[in-house]
Motif scaffolding. Structure first.
Motif, short mmCIF file in Angstrom:
data_model
loop_
_atom_site.label_atom_id
_atom_site.label_comp_id
_atom_site.label_asym_id
_atom_site.label_seq_id
_atom_site.Cartn_x
_atom_site.Cartn_y
_atom_site.Cartn_z
N LEU A 160 1.10 -0.87 -0.02
CA LEU A 160 0.25 0.04 -0.27
C LEU A 160 1.04 1.08 -0.14
O LEU A 160 2.01 1.06 0.12
N CYS A 161 0.36 2.01 -0.55
CA CYS A 161 1.33 3.41 -0.32
C CYS A 161 1.07 3.95 0.66
O CYS A 161 1.04 4.23 1.69
N PRO A 162 2.60 4.08 1.23
CA PRO A 162 3.28 4.39 2.50
C PRO A 162 3.39 5.98 2.56
O PRO A 162 3.10 6.19 3.72
N LEU A 163 2.78 6.75 1.46
CA LEU A 163 1.94 8.11 2.35
C LEU A 163 1.04 8.01 2.80
O LEU A 163 0.11 8.89 3.83
N CYS A 164 0.17 7.51 1.96
CA CYS A 164 -1.70 7.50 2.34
C CYS A 164 -2.45 6.10 2.56
O CYS A 164 -3.43 6.03 2.74
N GLY A 165 -1.82 5.22 2.38
CA GLY A 165 -1.97 3.72 2.47
C GLY A 165 -3.18 3.14 1.50
O GLY A 165 -3.83 2.60 1.99
N LEU A 185 2.57 2.97 -8.21
CA LEU A 185 1.95 4.60 -8.78
C LEU A 185 0.27 4.67 -7.63
O LEU A 185 -0.48 2.97 -8.01
N CYS A 186 0.45 5.48 -6.78
CA CYS A 186 -1.12 5.15 -6.14
C CYS A 186 -1.83 5.65 -6.34
O CYS A 186 -2.17 6.46 -6.99
N SER A 187 -3.50 5.11 -6.46
CA SER A 187 -4.58 5.10 -6.83
C SER A 187 -5.22 6.74 -6.61
O SER A 187 -6.38 7.23 -6.52
N PHE A 188 -4.27 7.19 -5.02
CA PHE A 188 -5.38 8.50 -4.67
C PHE A 188 -4.26 9.57 -4.32
O PHE A 188 -4.79 10.22 -4.99
N CYS A 189 -2.89 9.09 -4.04
CA CYS A 189 -1.90 10.88 -4.21
C CYS A 189 -1.15 10.48 -5.48
O CYS A 189 0.03 12.06 -5.40
N SER A 190 -1.02 9.12 -5.94
CA SER A 190 -0.35 9.54 -7.96
C SER A 190 1.74 9.46 -7.69
O SER A 190 2.17 9.95 -8.75
ZN LIG Z 1 -1.01 7.95 -2.06
#
Ligand SMILES: [Zn+2]
Ligand SMILES: [Zn+2]
Length: 276
Positions: A160-165, A185-190
Motif C-alpha cells: 500500500l502507498c507509504p504516504l496515504c495507505g 503508482l498510488c491510486s489516491f495521491c499519484s
Molecule cells: Zn498515496
C-alpha cells in the motif's frame, strides 16, 4: 512556490499524452477526449489551490494526507467542475453530474468527504462510475497536499502507498541499468514507490510461474502482470519500451488489455478514473 506544487508541467504532460494517444482508430478516443477536458479543469484547479496556499499557507499535513479538506478553497470550483463533466462526459456520467448539480452543497461536501476518507482503502465495492465525480475533482488536491509532505526514506516493500495507505493504480517500469525497476503508482495521491518485480502486490505471491505477463504486439509498453494465486492483475507501463508514455494516461487508453484480462478471469485491484 515550487513547480511541483503548482503542478502545471505535470498536467500539461498528461494532456499532451492524451492528445497523442487519441486517434480515430483507437477504442479509447472517446475516453481520452473526455479525459483531456477533465485534466484541463484539474490543471486550473491545482493552480488555484496552490495560489490559495500562497495567500494563506496551510501547514504540511501532520495527521497524514487525509486530514480535513479545505472547503473554502474547493467548493467555489465544484459547480463549474460539474458543468465541465455535464458538457463533455459520456451520457450516463453527464447525467449524474447534472443530477449532482441540483443538490445542495451539503450533499457535495458529504460525497467529497466520503471519497477523501475511504478512497483506495475501503472502497472496493464502489466502482469507477460512482466514484468519478469526487475522485477527479479531488485528485489535484491530493496531489497538492502530497507535494507539501516530507517523504521518509522507504524501507522494505509495501503493498500500500507509504504516504496515504491506498492501493496502487498501476505499475511503472523505469529504466535502470540493463533492465527496469518496478514502482507502484498510488491510486489516491499519484506518488510512486519502489516495488520488487517478481511479487504480486495483491497477495504477495512470489513464484515466477504463478505470475504470467501478457503483452500485446501493438503496444509493447503495456504489460498485464497477472497472478494465478489471487486472480488479480496489475497493469504496468513499461518506460524502458516507450519513454514518452505517461502511466496515468496510457493506462486509460489500454482498453484491449482490460478485455483480455477479464476474459482470462483476472480482476483489477483498483479501477482507473474512467473504469477502462
Ligand atoms: Zn498515496
Ligand atoms: Zn496475487
Amino acid at each position: 512556490m515550487t513547480a511541483e506544487q503548482t503542478g502545471g508541467t505535470q498536467y500539461k504532460t498528461r494532456i499532451a499524452r492524451a492528445e497523442q494517444l487519441s486517434s480515430p482508430h483507437s477504442a479509447a478516443t472517446e475516453f481520452l477526449d473526455f479525459y483531456k477536458q477533465v485534466a484541463s479543469f484539474q490543471k486550473l484547479l491545482r493552480a488555484n489551490i496552490a495560489a490559495a496556499h500562497e495567500v494563506k499557507p496551510s501547514s504540511a499535513p501532520k495527521a497524514g494526507l487525509r486530514e480535513e479538506l479545505d472547503f473554502t478553497v474547493l467548493l467555489p470550483h465544484f459547480r463549474g467542475y460539474l458543468s465541465v463533466i455535464e458538457q463533455h462526459a459520456p451520457p450516463a456520467l453527464a447525467e449524474s453530474a447534472r443530477q449532482m448539480a441540483l443538490l445542495a452543497s451539503d450533499s457535495w461536501i458529504a460525497s467529497l468527504e466520503a471519497y477523501w476518507q475511504h478512497a483506495g482503502r475501503y472502497d472496493q465495492q464502489v466502482g469507477a462510475f460512482a466514484q468519478f465525480p469526487a475522485r477527479a475533482f479531488l485528485q489535484p488536491y491530493a496531489e497538492f497536499r502530497t507535494s507539501l509532505m516530507a517523504r521518509a526514506p522507504l524501507v522494505g516493500t509495501t503493498r500500500l502507498c507509504p504516504l496515504c495507505g491506498s492501493r496502487p493504480l498501476v505499475g511503472v517500469l523505469r529504466p535502470e541499468g540493463d533492465g527496469g525497476k518496478r514502482f507502484l503508482l498510488c491510486s489516491f495521491c499519484s506518488q510512486e514507490w519502489e516495488f520488487r518485480r517478481i511479487l504480486c502486490p495483491t497477495c504477495g505471491e512470489e513464484a515466477e510461474d504463478k505470475l504470467p505477463v501478457y503483452v500485446a504486439e501493438e503496444t509493447p509498453h503495456v504489460r498485464v502482470e497477472a497472478c494465478d494465486t489471487c486472480k488479480f492483475y496489475l497493469r504496468t507501463i513499461d518506460l524502458t519500451k516507450d519513454g514518452h508514455a505517461v502511466p496515468l494516461v496510457d493506462d486509460l487508453a489500454a482498453i484491449p488489455h482490460t478485455l483480455w484480462a477479464h476474459e482470462q478471469g483476472y480482476s483489477r485491484l483498483q479501477p482507473n478514473l474512467l473504469g477502462t
